[in-house]
Design an enzyme around this catalytic site. Structure first.
Site, PDB file in Angstrom:
ATOM      1  N   THR A  28       1.405  -4.659   4.202  1.00 18.63           N
ATOM      2  CA  THR A  28       1.212  -5.039   5.609  1.00 18.63           C
ATOM      3  C   THR A  28       0.655  -6.459   5.767  1.00 18.63           C
ATOM      4  O   THR A  28       0.877  -7.095   6.793  1.00 18.63           O
ATOM      5  CB  THR A  28       0.254  -4.058   6.316  1.00 18.63           C
ATOM      6  OG1 THR A  28      -0.996  -4.052   5.620  1.00 18.63           O
ATOM      7  CG2 THR A  28       0.833  -2.654   6.367  1.00 18.63           C
ATOM      8  N   ASP A  29      -0.068  -6.949   4.736  1.00 18.17           N
ATOM      9  CA  ASP A  29      -0.783  -8.219   4.916  1.00 18.17           C
ATOM     10  C   ASP A  29       0.123  -9.377   5.320  1.00 18.17           C
ATOM     11  O   ASP A  29      -0.236 -10.178   6.181  1.00 18.17           O
ATOM     12  CB  ASP A  29      -1.556  -8.589   3.640  1.00 18.17           C
ATOM     13  CG  ASP A  29      -2.756  -7.677   3.423  1.00 18.17           C
ATOM     14  OD1 ASP A  29      -3.176  -7.012   4.395  1.00 18.17           O
ATOM     15  OD2 ASP A  29      -3.278  -7.638   2.296  1.00 18.17           O
TER      16      ASP A  29
ATOM     17  N   ASP B  61       1.581  -6.858  -4.410  1.00 19.20           N
ATOM     18  CA  ASP B  61       0.745  -6.831  -3.219  1.00 19.20           C
ATOM     19  C   ASP B  61       1.316  -7.955  -2.355  1.00 19.20           C
ATOM     20  O   ASP B  61       1.635  -9.034  -2.869  1.00 19.20           O
ATOM     21  CB  ASP B  61      -0.707  -7.155  -3.607  1.00 19.20           C
ATOM     22  CG  ASP B  61      -1.656  -7.016  -2.430  1.00 19.20           C
ATOM     23  OD1 ASP B  61      -2.520  -6.138  -2.487  1.00 19.20           O
ATOM     24  OD2 ASP B  61      -1.529  -7.787  -1.458  1.00 19.20           O
ATOM     25  N   SER B  62       1.458  -7.733  -1.059  1.00 15.03           N
ATOM     26  CA  SER B  62       2.183  -8.741  -0.270  1.00 15.03           C
ATOM     27  C   SER B  62       1.440 -10.059  -0.152  1.00 15.03           C
ATOM     28  O   SER B  62       2.011 -11.063   0.254  1.00 15.03           O
ATOM     29  CB  SER B  62       2.556  -8.198   1.110  1.00 15.03           C
ATOM     30  OG  SER B  62       1.445  -8.164   1.962  1.00 15.03           O
ATOM     31  N   SER B  63       0.165 -10.073  -0.558  1.00 13.75           N
ATOM     32  CA  SER B  63      -0.521 -11.368  -0.534  1.00 13.75           C
ATOM     33  C   SER B  63       0.025 -12.290  -1.633  1.00 13.75           C
ATOM     34  O   SER B  63      -0.240 -13.491  -1.616  1.00 13.75           O
ATOM     35  CB  SER B  63      -2.039 -11.201  -0.624  1.00 13.75           C
ATOM     36  OG  SER B  63      -2.362 -10.238  -1.574  1.00 13.75           O
TER      37      SER B  63
ATOM     38  N   GLN C 292      -3.975 -20.719  18.894  1.00 14.81           N
ATOM     39  CA  GLN C 292      -4.784 -19.707  18.201  1.00 14.81           C
ATOM     40  C   GLN C 292      -4.807 -18.400  18.993  1.00 14.81           C
ATOM     41  O   GLN C 292      -5.239 -17.371  18.484  1.00 14.81           O
ATOM     42  CB  GLN C 292      -6.215 -20.216  18.008  1.00 14.81           C
ATOM     43  CG  GLN C 292      -6.287 -21.358  17.036  1.00 14.81           C
ATOM     44  CD  GLN C 292      -7.659 -21.998  16.941  1.00 14.81           C
ATOM     45  OE1 GLN C 292      -8.656 -21.421  17.358  1.00 14.81           O
ATOM     46  NE2 GLN C 292      -7.710 -23.191  16.398  1.00 14.81           N
ATOM     47  N   CYS C 293      -4.393 -18.446  20.250  1.00 17.24           N
ATOM     48  CA  CYS C 293      -4.379 -17.223  21.067  1.00 17.24           C
ATOM     49  C   CYS C 293      -3.138 -16.414  20.689  1.00 17.24           C
ATOM     50  O   CYS C 293      -2.041 -16.958  20.666  1.00 17.24           O
ATOM     51  CB  CYS C 293      -4.287 -17.558  22.548  1.00 17.24           C
ATOM     52  SG  CYS C 293      -5.623 -18.580  23.128  1.00 17.24           S
TER      53      CYS C 293
ATOM     54  N   THR D  93       0.797  -1.234   0.000  1.00 14.86           N
ATOM     55  CA  THR D  93       0.000   0.000   0.000  1.00 14.86           C
ATOM     56  C   THR D  93       0.825   1.277   0.000  1.00 14.86           C
ATOM     57  O   THR D  93       0.467   2.246  -0.667  1.00 14.86           O
ATOM     58  CB  THR D  93      -0.923  -0.003   1.251  1.00 14.86           C
ATOM     59  OG1 THR D  93      -1.823  -1.093   1.126  1.00 14.86           O
ATOM     60  CG2 THR D  93      -1.720   1.271   1.381  1.00 14.86           C
TER      61      THR D  93
HETATM   62  N1  ASP Z   1      -2.780  -5.675   0.404  1.00 16.52           N
HETATM   63  C1  ASP Z   1      -1.730  -4.766   0.818  1.00 16.52           C
HETATM   64  C2  ASP Z   1      -0.442  -5.544   0.867  1.00 16.52           C
HETATM   65  O1  ASP Z   1      -0.228  -6.284   1.769  1.00 16.52           O
HETATM   66  C3  ASP Z   1      -2.067  -4.188   2.147  1.00 16.52           C
HETATM   67  C4  ASP Z   1      -1.057  -3.196   2.697  1.00 16.52           C
HETATM   68  O2  ASP Z   1       0.016  -2.972   2.218  1.00 16.52           O
HETATM   69  O3  ASP Z   1      -1.394  -2.556   3.720  1.00 16.52           O
HETATM   70  O4  ASP Z   1       0.353  -5.431  -0.037  1.00 16.52           O
END
Ligand code: ASP
Length: 339
Positions: free
Chosen positions: A92-93, A60-62, A274-275, A15
Protein backbone atom coordinates in the site's frame (compact mmCIF):
# COMPACT_ATOMS: atom_id res chain seq x y z
CA UNK A 1 -20.65 -13.68 -13.74
CA UNK A 2 -19.14 -14.82 -17.06
CA UNK A 3 -16.27 -16.99 -15.87
CA UNK A 4 -14.84 -17.46 -19.37
CA UNK A 5 -13.31 -14.02 -18.87
CA UNK A 6 -9.98 -14.81 -17.35
CA UNK A 7 -8.14 -12.44 -15.01
CA UNK A 8 -4.37 -12.39 -14.51
CA UNK A 9 -3.38 -11.67 -10.90
CA UNK A 10 0.16 -10.31 -10.58
CA UNK A 11 1.67 -10.44 -7.10
CA UNK A 12 4.46 -7.89 -6.72
CA UNK A 13 4.89 -7.99 -2.92
CA UNK A 14 3.33 -5.98 -0.11
CA UNK A 15 1.54 -6.80 3.12
CA UNK A 16 -1.23 -8.83 1.48
CA UNK A 17 1.21 -11.75 0.98
CA UNK A 18 3.67 -11.03 3.75
CA UNK A 19 4.84 -13.31 6.54
CA UNK A 20 5.65 -12.11 10.04
CA UNK A 21 9.34 -12.69 10.79
CA UNK A 22 11.54 -11.80 13.78
CA UNK A 23 12.51 -8.67 11.80
CA UNK A 24 8.96 -7.64 10.88
CA UNK A 25 6.70 -8.34 7.90
CA UNK A 26 8.35 -9.56 4.71
CA UNK A 27 7.03 -11.06 1.45
CA UNK A 28 7.91 -14.74 0.97
CA UNK A 29 7.70 -16.62 -2.37
CA UNK A 30 4.71 -18.98 -2.58
CA UNK A 31 3.18 -17.71 0.66
CA UNK A 32 0.47 -15.60 -0.98
CA UNK A 33 -0.56 -18.43 -3.35
CA UNK A 34 -1.34 -20.72 -0.42
CA UNK A 35 -3.43 -18.02 1.27
CA UNK A 36 -5.28 -17.22 -1.99
CA UNK A 37 -6.07 -20.88 -2.64
CA UNK A 38 -7.56 -21.11 0.85
CA UNK A 39 -10.15 -18.41 0.06
CA UNK A 40 -13.38 -20.27 -0.67
CA UNK A 41 -14.75 -17.63 -3.08
CA UNK A 42 -11.70 -17.89 -5.33
CA UNK A 43 -12.59 -21.46 -6.34
CA UNK A 44 -16.37 -21.17 -6.58
CA UNK A 45 -17.73 -22.15 -10.00
CA UNK A 46 -19.44 -18.76 -10.37
CA UNK A 47 -16.19 -16.88 -9.70
CA UNK A 48 -14.20 -15.60 -12.73
CA UNK A 49 -11.36 -17.78 -13.96
CA UNK A 50 -7.98 -16.51 -12.82
CA UNK A 51 -4.28 -17.24 -12.91
CA UNK A 52 -1.60 -15.98 -10.56
CA UNK A 53 1.97 -14.96 -11.36
CA UNK A 54 4.47 -13.89 -8.75
CA UNK A 55 7.21 -11.43 -9.60
CA UNK A 56 10.78 -12.11 -8.56
CA UNK A 57 11.92 -10.60 -6.26
CA UNK A 58 8.80 -9.86 -4.22
CA UNK A 59 9.18 -6.43 -2.69
CA UNK A 60 7.98 -4.21 0.06
CA UNK A 61 6.56 -1.40 -2.06
CA UNK A 62 8.91 1.10 -0.49
CA UNK A 63 11.60 -0.58 -2.63
CA UNK A 64 9.74 -0.07 -5.90
CA UNK A 65 10.86 2.46 -8.47
CA UNK A 66 10.73 3.01 -12.21
CA UNK A 67 12.33 -0.36 -13.13
CA UNK A 68 9.66 -2.25 -11.17
CA UNK A 69 6.91 -0.08 -12.70
CA UNK A 70 8.25 -1.00 -16.16
CA UNK A 71 8.36 -4.68 -15.20
CA UNK A 72 4.75 -4.78 -13.95
CA UNK A 73 3.59 -2.91 -17.06
CA UNK A 74 5.51 -5.29 -19.33
CA UNK A 75 3.79 -8.33 -17.77
CA UNK A 76 0.41 -6.69 -18.50
CA UNK A 77 1.47 -5.65 -22.00
CA UNK A 78 2.82 -9.09 -22.93
CA UNK A 79 -0.35 -10.84 -21.69
CA UNK A 80 -2.77 -8.14 -22.86
CA UNK A 81 -4.63 -10.20 -25.45
CA UNK A 82 -4.98 -13.32 -23.30
CA UNK A 83 -6.90 -11.86 -20.36
CA UNK A 84 -10.05 -9.80 -19.83
CA UNK A 85 -8.41 -7.81 -17.08
CA UNK A 86 -5.54 -7.63 -14.61
CA UNK A 87 -5.24 -7.38 -10.83
CA UNK A 88 -1.94 -6.12 -9.43
CA UNK A 89 -1.37 -7.08 -5.79
CA UNK A 90 0.94 -4.46 -4.37
CA UNK A 91 2.11 -2.93 -1.10
CA UNK A 92 0.00 0.00 0.00
CA UNK A 93 2.87 2.41 0.73
CA UNK A 94 3.63 3.31 -2.88
CA UNK A 95 0.58 1.84 -4.60
CA UNK A 96 -0.59 5.28 -5.74
CA UNK A 97 2.81 5.91 -7.41
CA UNK A 98 2.69 2.56 -9.25
CA UNK A 99 -0.94 3.12 -10.29
CA UNK A 100 0.02 6.54 -11.68
CA UNK A 101 3.07 5.12 -13.46
CA UNK A 102 1.08 2.28 -15.08
CA UNK A 103 -1.48 4.78 -16.39
CA UNK A 104 1.30 6.48 -18.39
CA UNK A 105 3.41 3.44 -19.36
CA UNK A 106 0.36 1.59 -20.73
CA UNK A 107 -0.73 4.27 -23.16
CA UNK A 108 -4.03 3.45 -24.88
CA UNK A 109 -5.02 0.84 -22.26
CA UNK A 110 -8.59 -0.34 -22.85
CA UNK A 111 -8.94 -3.10 -20.24
CA UNK A 112 -9.22 -3.06 -16.44
CA UNK A 113 -5.98 -2.97 -14.45
CA UNK A 114 -6.94 -2.97 -10.75
CA UNK A 115 -4.34 -2.43 -8.06
CA UNK A 116 -5.08 -3.65 -4.58
CA UNK A 117 -3.43 -4.95 -1.44
CA UNK A 118 -4.20 -4.96 2.26
CA UNK A 119 -3.28 -3.52 5.61
CA UNK A 120 -3.47 -6.97 7.29
CA UNK A 121 -1.83 -9.99 5.55
CA UNK A 122 -4.18 -12.52 3.95
CA UNK A 123 -2.82 -15.24 6.21
CA UNK A 124 -3.88 -13.38 9.38
CA UNK A 125 -7.18 -12.97 11.23
CA UNK A 126 -9.40 -10.09 10.07
CA UNK A 127 -7.44 -9.59 6.86
CA UNK A 128 -8.91 -6.87 4.66
CA UNK A 129 -7.11 -8.59 1.77
CA UNK A 130 -9.90 -11.10 1.16
CA UNK A 131 -12.53 -8.61 0.07
CA UNK A 132 -9.97 -6.43 -1.65
CA UNK A 133 -8.77 -9.35 -3.77
CA UNK A 134 -12.12 -11.04 -4.47
CA UNK A 135 -13.81 -7.76 -5.43
CA UNK A 136 -10.87 -6.60 -7.55
CA UNK A 137 -10.93 -9.85 -9.56
CA UNK A 138 -14.69 -9.47 -10.11
CA UNK A 139 -14.26 -5.85 -11.22
CA UNK A 140 -11.39 -6.84 -13.53
CA UNK A 141 -13.50 -9.59 -15.13
CA UNK A 142 -16.50 -7.28 -15.60
CA UNK A 143 -14.57 -4.90 -17.87
CA UNK A 144 -16.77 -1.87 -17.09
CA UNK A 145 -13.75 0.09 -15.91
CA UNK A 146 -11.12 0.14 -18.68
CA UNK A 147 -8.29 2.08 -17.06
CA UNK A 148 -5.77 1.76 -14.22
CA UNK A 149 -7.82 1.84 -11.01
CA UNK A 150 -7.19 1.16 -7.35
CA UNK A 151 -9.68 -0.82 -5.27
CA UNK A 152 -9.55 -0.64 -1.50
CA UNK A 153 -12.18 -1.18 1.20
CA UNK A 154 -15.30 -0.54 -0.85
CA UNK A 155 -13.99 2.24 -3.08
CA UNK A 156 -12.81 2.03 -6.64
CA UNK A 157 -10.59 5.00 -7.47
CA UNK A 158 -8.82 6.26 -10.56
CA UNK A 159 -5.23 5.09 -10.13
CA UNK A 160 -3.54 8.37 -11.00
CA UNK A 161 -5.87 10.31 -8.65
CA UNK A 162 -5.43 8.03 -5.63
CA UNK A 163 -3.52 8.82 -2.44
CA UNK A 164 -2.74 6.72 0.61
CA UNK A 165 -4.56 8.53 3.42
CA UNK A 166 -4.02 6.26 6.43
CA UNK A 167 -1.04 4.28 7.69
CA UNK A 168 -3.19 1.95 9.79
CA UNK A 169 -6.87 2.39 8.89
CA UNK A 170 -8.53 -0.17 6.66
CA UNK A 171 -10.09 2.60 4.56
CA UNK A 172 -6.61 3.57 3.50
CA UNK A 173 -7.07 5.31 0.13
CA UNK A 174 -9.05 8.10 -1.39
CA UNK A 175 -9.01 10.39 -4.43
CA UNK A 176 -9.88 13.81 -2.96
CA UNK A 177 -9.80 15.54 -6.34
CA UNK A 178 -11.79 13.01 -8.36
CA UNK A 179 -15.09 11.19 -7.84
CA UNK A 180 -14.94 7.49 -6.99
CA UNK A 181 -15.22 5.24 -10.05
CA UNK A 182 -17.48 2.90 -8.09
CA UNK A 183 -18.85 2.38 -4.61
CA UNK A 184 -18.92 -1.23 -3.56
CA UNK A 185 -21.59 -2.35 -1.13
CA UNK A 186 -24.01 -5.18 -1.74
CA UNK A 187 -23.62 -4.26 -5.41
CA UNK A 188 -20.89 -2.56 -7.39
CA UNK A 189 -22.33 0.85 -8.30
CA UNK A 190 -20.25 2.28 -11.14
CA UNK A 191 -20.10 6.01 -11.64
CA UNK A 192 -20.38 5.89 -15.45
CA UNK A 193 -19.64 9.58 -16.20
CA UNK A 194 -16.39 9.37 -14.20
CA UNK A 195 -14.90 6.45 -16.14
CA UNK A 196 -11.95 7.06 -18.47
CA UNK A 197 -12.06 5.96 -22.08
CA UNK A 198 -8.94 6.06 -24.18
CA UNK A 199 -9.07 7.71 -27.59
CA UNK A 200 -6.13 5.62 -28.82
CA UNK A 201 -6.78 2.73 -31.22
CA UNK A 202 -4.28 0.36 -29.63
CA UNK A 203 -2.20 -0.04 -26.51
CA UNK A 204 1.47 0.90 -26.59
CA UNK A 205 4.19 0.23 -24.05
CA UNK A 206 6.08 3.40 -23.09
CA UNK A 207 8.64 2.37 -20.43
CA UNK A 208 10.26 4.94 -18.16
CA UNK A 209 13.96 5.71 -18.35
CA UNK A 210 16.17 6.71 -15.46
CA UNK A 211 15.36 10.40 -14.97
CA UNK A 212 16.61 12.48 -12.03
CA UNK A 213 13.35 13.54 -10.37
CA UNK A 214 12.97 15.34 -7.06
CA UNK A 215 10.13 16.41 -4.79
CA UNK A 216 10.72 19.49 -2.64
CA UNK A 217 8.22 20.25 0.10
CA UNK A 218 8.05 23.93 0.99
CA UNK A 219 7.85 24.75 4.72
CA UNK A 220 7.82 28.00 6.68
CA UNK A 221 11.38 29.28 6.80
CA UNK A 222 12.69 27.17 3.90
CA UNK A 223 16.06 28.41 2.66
CA UNK A 224 15.77 27.88 -1.05
CA UNK A 225 19.45 28.70 -1.53
CA UNK A 226 20.33 25.36 0.07
CA UNK A 227 18.53 23.59 -2.78
CA UNK A 228 20.08 25.62 -5.60
CA UNK A 229 22.64 23.06 -6.68
CA UNK A 230 20.26 20.11 -6.86
CA UNK A 231 17.50 22.16 -8.49
CA UNK A 232 19.63 23.90 -11.06
CA UNK A 233 22.23 21.22 -11.81
CA UNK A 234 21.20 17.76 -10.68
CA UNK A 235 17.48 17.30 -11.25
CA UNK A 236 15.53 17.26 -14.53
CA UNK A 237 12.01 17.04 -13.17
CA UNK A 238 11.07 18.80 -9.95
CA UNK A 239 7.77 18.71 -8.10
CA UNK A 240 7.50 21.69 -5.78
CA UNK A 241 4.90 20.97 -3.08
CA UNK A 242 3.71 24.44 -2.16
CA UNK A 243 1.23 25.86 0.35
CA UNK A 244 -2.45 26.08 -0.59
CA UNK A 245 -3.09 27.26 -4.14
CA UNK A 246 0.62 27.39 -5.08
CA UNK A 247 2.16 29.83 -2.64
CA UNK A 248 5.75 29.98 -1.49
CA UNK A 249 7.45 32.07 1.20
CA UNK A 250 8.89 35.44 0.17
CA UNK A 251 6.73 35.65 -2.96
CA UNK A 252 9.45 33.66 -4.69
CA UNK A 253 12.14 36.34 -4.47
CA UNK A 254 14.74 33.78 -3.32
CA UNK A 255 13.42 30.97 -5.48
CA UNK A 256 12.92 32.83 -8.76
CA UNK A 257 16.56 33.12 -9.82
CA UNK A 258 16.98 29.42 -8.98
CA UNK A 259 13.95 28.48 -11.06
CA UNK A 260 15.26 30.56 -13.96
CA UNK A 261 18.65 28.88 -13.71
CA UNK A 262 17.08 25.42 -13.43
CA UNK A 263 14.85 26.12 -16.41
CA UNK A 264 17.82 27.32 -18.47
CA UNK A 265 19.62 24.05 -17.72
CA UNK A 266 16.67 21.96 -18.94
CA UNK A 267 14.71 21.26 -15.74
CA UNK A 268 10.94 21.39 -15.52
CA UNK A 269 9.46 22.59 -12.22
CA UNK A 270 5.87 21.61 -11.53
CA UNK A 271 3.96 23.35 -8.79
CA UNK A 272 1.65 21.10 -6.75
CA UNK A 273 -0.20 21.75 -3.53
CA UNK A 274 0.39 20.24 -0.10
CA UNK A 275 -3.39 20.18 0.33
CA UNK A 276 -4.87 16.82 -0.69
CA UNK A 277 -7.87 18.58 -2.16
CA UNK A 278 -8.22 21.61 -4.44
CA UNK A 279 -6.15 23.05 -7.25
CA UNK A 280 -3.06 25.18 -7.78
CA UNK A 281 -3.90 28.59 -9.26
CA UNK A 282 -0.65 30.35 -10.03
CA UNK A 283 -1.16 34.07 -9.71
CA UNK A 284 -4.17 33.92 -7.39
CA UNK A 285 -1.85 35.37 -4.70
CA UNK A 286 1.16 37.59 -5.01
CA UNK A 287 3.05 34.74 -3.30
CA UNK A 288 2.72 32.62 -6.43
CA UNK A 289 2.40 35.19 -9.22
CA UNK A 290 6.06 35.21 -10.17
CA UNK A 291 6.49 31.43 -10.26
CA UNK A 292 4.89 31.08 -13.67
CA UNK A 293 6.79 34.05 -15.03
CA UNK A 294 10.02 32.35 -14.04
CA UNK A 295 9.11 29.23 -16.05
CA UNK A 296 7.41 26.94 -13.52
CA UNK A 297 4.33 25.02 -14.65
CA UNK A 298 1.12 24.44 -12.76
CA UNK A 299 0.28 20.93 -11.64
CA UNK A 300 -3.32 22.11 -11.10
CA UNK A 301 -5.07 19.38 -9.06
CA UNK A 302 -2.56 16.58 -9.76
CA UNK A 303 -1.30 14.51 -6.88
CA UNK A 304 2.43 14.48 -6.19
CA UNK A 305 2.37 10.78 -7.07
CA UNK A 306 0.89 11.46 -10.51
CA UNK A 307 3.20 14.44 -11.09
CA UNK A 308 6.30 12.35 -10.36
CA UNK A 309 5.13 9.57 -12.71
CA UNK A 310 4.17 12.07 -15.41
CA UNK A 311 7.61 13.71 -15.29
CA UNK A 312 9.21 10.26 -15.73
CA UNK A 313 6.87 9.61 -18.63
CA UNK A 314 7.40 12.87 -20.48
CA UNK A 315 11.18 12.95 -20.01
CA UNK A 316 11.34 9.30 -21.18
CA UNK A 317 9.57 10.23 -24.44
CA UNK A 318 12.57 12.32 -25.47
CA UNK A 319 10.44 15.34 -26.42
CA UNK A 320 11.48 18.98 -26.09
CA UNK A 321 11.41 20.81 -22.77
CA UNK A 322 8.71 23.17 -24.08
CA UNK A 323 6.56 20.20 -25.05
CA UNK A 324 7.11 18.64 -21.61
CA UNK A 325 5.99 21.91 -20.02
CA UNK A 326 2.89 22.07 -22.20
CA UNK A 327 1.94 18.46 -21.54
CA UNK A 328 2.49 18.80 -17.77
CA UNK A 329 -0.44 21.24 -17.82
CA UNK A 330 -2.54 19.06 -20.15
CA UNK A 331 -4.66 16.08 -19.14
CA UNK A 332 -3.21 13.02 -20.86
CA UNK A 333 -4.47 10.05 -18.84
CA UNK A 334 -7.23 11.42 -16.62
CA UNK A 335 -4.74 12.68 -14.04
CA UNK A 336 -5.58 16.39 -14.06
CA UNK A 337 -8.57 18.69 -14.36
CA UNK A 338 -7.81 21.37 -16.94
CA UNK A 339 -9.21 24.75 -15.95
N1 ASP B 1 5.23 -1.68 3.65
C1 ASP B 1 4.14 -2.37 2.99
C2 ASP B 1 4.30 -2.17 1.50
O1 ASP B 1 4.01 -1.13 1.01
C3 ASP B 1 2.84 -1.84 3.47
C4 ASP B 1 1.61 -2.49 2.87
O2 ASP B 1 1.62 -3.28 1.96
O3 ASP B 1 0.50 -2.20 3.38
O4 ASP B 1 4.76 -3.06 0.83
Amino acid sequence: MDNTKKVLIIYTGGTIGMKNTSMGYKPAPGFLKEAVEAIYDMSRPDFPAWELVELDPLLDSSDMAYREWNKIASVIYENYNDYAGFVVLHGTDTMAYTASALSFILDGLDKPVILTGSQIPLSELRSDGRDNLVTSVMIAAECVVREVALYFSGKLLRGNRAMKMSADGLVAFDSPNYPHLAEVGINVKYNAPALYRTKKKAISFCPFSEVPIGVIKVFPGIQFGLFEEIMAEKLSGIVLETFGAGNIPGGGSELLPIIKKAFASGSVITVCSQCPSGTVTLGAYHASALLKQAGAVSGFDMTTEASVAKLYHLFSLGISKDEIKRLMETDIAGELTEL
